[in-house]
Design an enzyme around this catalytic site. Sequence first.
Site, PDB file in Angstrom:
ATOM      1  N   ARG A 230     -20.100  46.828 -29.806  1.00  0.00           N
ATOM      2  CA  ARG A 230     -19.610  48.074 -29.203  1.00  0.00           C
ATOM      3  C   ARG A 230     -19.477  49.218 -30.207  1.00  0.00           C
ATOM      4  NH1 ARG A 230     -14.784  44.817 -26.428  1.00  0.00           N
ATOM      5  NH2 ARG A 230     -15.346  43.440 -28.151  1.00  0.00           N
TER       6      ARG A 230
ATOM      7  N   LYS B  95     -18.293  45.688 -38.365  1.00  0.00           N
ATOM      8  CA  LYS B  95     -17.102  46.409 -37.881  1.00  0.00           C
ATOM      9  C   LYS B  95     -15.955  46.495 -38.904  1.00  0.00           C
ATOM     10  CE  LYS B  95     -15.363  44.422 -34.398  1.00  0.00           C
ATOM     11  NZ  LYS B  95     -14.947  43.910 -33.066  1.00  0.00           N
TER      12      LYS B  95
ATOM     13  N   ASP C  24     -10.919  43.209 -38.054  1.00  0.00           N
ATOM     14  CA  ASP C  24     -10.976  44.468 -37.303  1.00  0.00           C
ATOM     15  C   ASP C  24      -9.595  44.858 -36.775  1.00  0.00           C
ATOM     16  OD1 ASP C  24     -10.691  42.543 -35.335  1.00  0.00           O
ATOM     17  OD2 ASP C  24     -12.167  43.433 -33.981  1.00  0.00           O
TER      18      ASP C  24
HETATM   19  C1  UD1 Z   1     -10.206  38.286 -30.353  1.00  0.00           C
HETATM   20  C2  UD1 Z   1      -9.465  37.115 -29.726  1.00  0.00           C
HETATM   21  C3  UD1 Z   1      -8.456  37.659 -28.729  1.00  0.00           C
HETATM   22  C4  UD1 Z   1      -7.491  38.576 -29.423  1.00  0.00           C
HETATM   23  C5  UD1 Z   1      -8.237  39.693 -30.179  1.00  0.00           C
HETATM   24  C6  UD1 Z   1      -7.290  40.417 -31.076  1.00  0.00           C
HETATM   25  C7  UD1 Z   1     -10.984  35.202 -29.688  1.00  0.00           C
HETATM   26  C8  UD1 Z   1     -11.878  34.365 -28.876  1.00  0.00           C
HETATM   27  N1  UD1 Z   1     -10.422  36.228 -29.090  1.00  0.00           N
HETATM   28  O1  UD1 Z   1     -10.953  38.949 -29.361  1.00  0.00           O
HETATM   29  O2  UD1 Z   1      -7.730  36.587 -28.127  1.00  0.00           O
HETATM   30  O3  UD1 Z   1      -6.596  39.165 -28.510  1.00  0.00           O
HETATM   31  O4  UD1 Z   1      -9.285  39.150 -31.007  1.00  0.00           O
HETATM   32  O5  UD1 Z   1      -7.922  41.491 -31.717  1.00  0.00           O
HETATM   33  O6  UD1 Z   1     -10.789  34.925 -30.855  1.00  0.00           O
HETATM   34  N2  UD1 Z   1     -16.080  37.386 -35.702  1.00  0.00           N
HETATM   35  C9  UD1 Z   1     -16.869  36.651 -36.554  1.00  0.00           C
HETATM   36  N3  UD1 Z   1     -17.864  35.899 -36.017  1.00  0.00           N
HETATM   37  C10 UD1 Z   1     -18.121  35.839 -34.693  1.00  0.00           C
HETATM   38  C11 UD1 Z   1     -17.311  36.604 -33.842  1.00  0.00           C
HETATM   39  C12 UD1 Z   1     -16.292  37.362 -34.360  1.00  0.00           C
HETATM   40  O7  UD1 Z   1     -16.666  36.661 -37.759  1.00  0.00           O
HETATM   41  O8  UD1 Z   1     -19.052  35.130 -34.304  1.00  0.00           O
HETATM   42  C13 UD1 Z   1     -15.017  38.220 -36.270  1.00  0.00           C
HETATM   43  C14 UD1 Z   1     -15.257  39.714 -36.012  1.00  0.00           C
HETATM   44  O9  UD1 Z   1     -15.964  40.326 -37.083  1.00  0.00           O
HETATM   45  C15 UD1 Z   1     -13.850  40.267 -35.871  1.00  0.00           C
HETATM   46  C16 UD1 Z   1     -13.029  39.077 -35.387  1.00  0.00           C
HETATM   47  O10 UD1 Z   1     -13.811  37.936 -35.644  1.00  0.00           O
HETATM   48  O11 UD1 Z   1     -13.352  40.722 -37.103  1.00  0.00           O
HETATM   49  C17 UD1 Z   1     -12.670  39.174 -33.917  1.00  0.00           C
HETATM   50  O12 UD1 Z   1     -13.846  39.215 -33.144  1.00  0.00           O
HETATM   51  P1  UD1 Z   1     -13.967  40.089 -31.834  1.00  0.00           P
HETATM   52  O13 UD1 Z   1     -15.280  39.853 -31.239  1.00  0.00           O
HETATM   53  O14 UD1 Z   1     -13.575  41.496 -32.094  1.00  0.00           O
HETATM   54  O15 UD1 Z   1     -12.856  39.403 -30.897  1.00  0.00           O
HETATM   55  P2  UD1 Z   1     -12.095  40.044 -29.667  1.00  0.00           P
HETATM   56  O16 UD1 Z   1     -12.992  40.079 -28.514  1.00  0.00           O
HETATM   57  O17 UD1 Z   1     -11.467  41.312 -30.086  1.00  0.00           O
HETATM   58 CA    CA Z   2     -11.605  42.598 -31.864  1.00  0.00          CA
END
Ligand code: UD1
Ligand code: CA
Length: 461
Positions: free
Chosen positions: A16, A23, A104
Amino acid sequence: MSNNCAVILAGGKGKRMKSELPKPLFEVLGEPMLEWVIKACKNAALNDLCIVKGYNAHYIDEYLCGRYETVLQEEQKGTGHAVMQARKFLEEHLDSNTLILYGDAPFVDEATISAALEKHLSEGNAVTIVSARLENPFGYGRVIREENGISCIVEEKDATEEQKKIDEANSGIYWFKTSALLEALDEISPNNAQGEYYLTDTVGIIISKGLRAGAYLTPNPKVALGANDKKGLLQLNNVARMDIIEKHMENGVEFLCTDGVTIGRDVIIGAGTKILQGTIITGKTIISENCTIGPNCLIDDCIIGFNTKLNYVQAYQSVIGDNVKIGPFVHIRPDSNIKSGVKIGDFVEVKNSNIGEGTAIAHLTYVGDSDVGRNVNFGCGVVTVNYDGAKKSRTTIGDNAFIGCNTNLVAPVTVGEAAYTAAGSTITKDVPANALAIERGEMKIKEGYGLRKLKGRIKKD
Ligand code: UD1
Ligand code: CA
């Protein structure tokens, strides 16, 4: 914090954000969100960090410059999958507790980390999540509670209409018993709306094993705020910006209007100083009492004395003394030292120069690589000619000297104490103290020239 460690997730694609940049490298108040999270860990005495990188990982590497251990998540399959990549690091901390953070969500702080750990240890939990009641929890995972505690976390996309009404959100900050985390990670599956391995699923798994899961409901819901898109990033910047401004107001700094005012986290400002509209102050800037900074100043890494006024000034890595008045439209470039009582007026640039006490540089002047004494007066349009195309040279001007309008000072050159240069002179040799240097062609008068021209013009018409 003994052998405890932290894993920071920074591997996600951040779709996004619509950007090449991962990010967590997007900035809040001029500092990547990832750095905010790292600093929170350090403040909580957690020095054993592992950062999970993934999407365009080279940006993370370039940013970190090898400061911390990293692991690569080759494919972005969710937050649980991201933590799995740190397995080796976790195995080295099997007997301790692991803090998991998302890169993030920059406002996590030492107080939250410590309070959550205390609850984690005192309750003997295998996992303690930090939750927050949010006015608008849309997009966050929701904490599902039962009579005897929490039961699981449900993501927005998987939640029922009823669950979406819950305002207790998962902040993405968790303390795990490392061994319990590793075991639970083995059991998560991508059976959900997004087809991802959710870290949040470990909570339900841990409970199903008969271990304890708890939630630390933070009194400071800001720690949960994260940025998933540019709108969220602006919101975070606004929150951080106003927090800092409020802190300065509590310390006696005055803001008549905060429009366009941004102050970095490490900036120090004395009581009685006024910050006016459009002013950005960054780095390790220190501003003393009773100054007026603004409107529209950009000040980076400067030290500024008492009662100094800057108006439409950009100043970088310089020292500015007491009772100095600068502006409007002035550029103070790095390594300048502007002593007390100096006045610098419009369209002046100073670079890598020392300007002595009480000196005046009123208009349209360039002072570069110069050492200027006290009470020197620069006329309008003076230029220190410091660069010959190959090397830079210095100009030295003694106390009480008077540099006439439109003087060029071709460096290396010295103008002695109380010496004068005549307006329009190009000074290529040293001027002795108390002397006048005058360098310009003899003026000739051609009588009647204008009249002859005028007649020619009238004839044409
Ligand atoms: C996540 C949480 C959600 C919480 C929110 C808080 C999960 C499944 N959900 O959702 O419950 O309320 O954060 O902000 O955890 N990342 C990786 N590898 C991946 C995916 C993500 O390193 O494959 C990292 C991203 O860079 C980021 C963090 O994990 O820094 C969170 O990922 P994001 O996709 O933003 O999760 P949310 O949908 O916000
Ligand atoms: Ca997030």
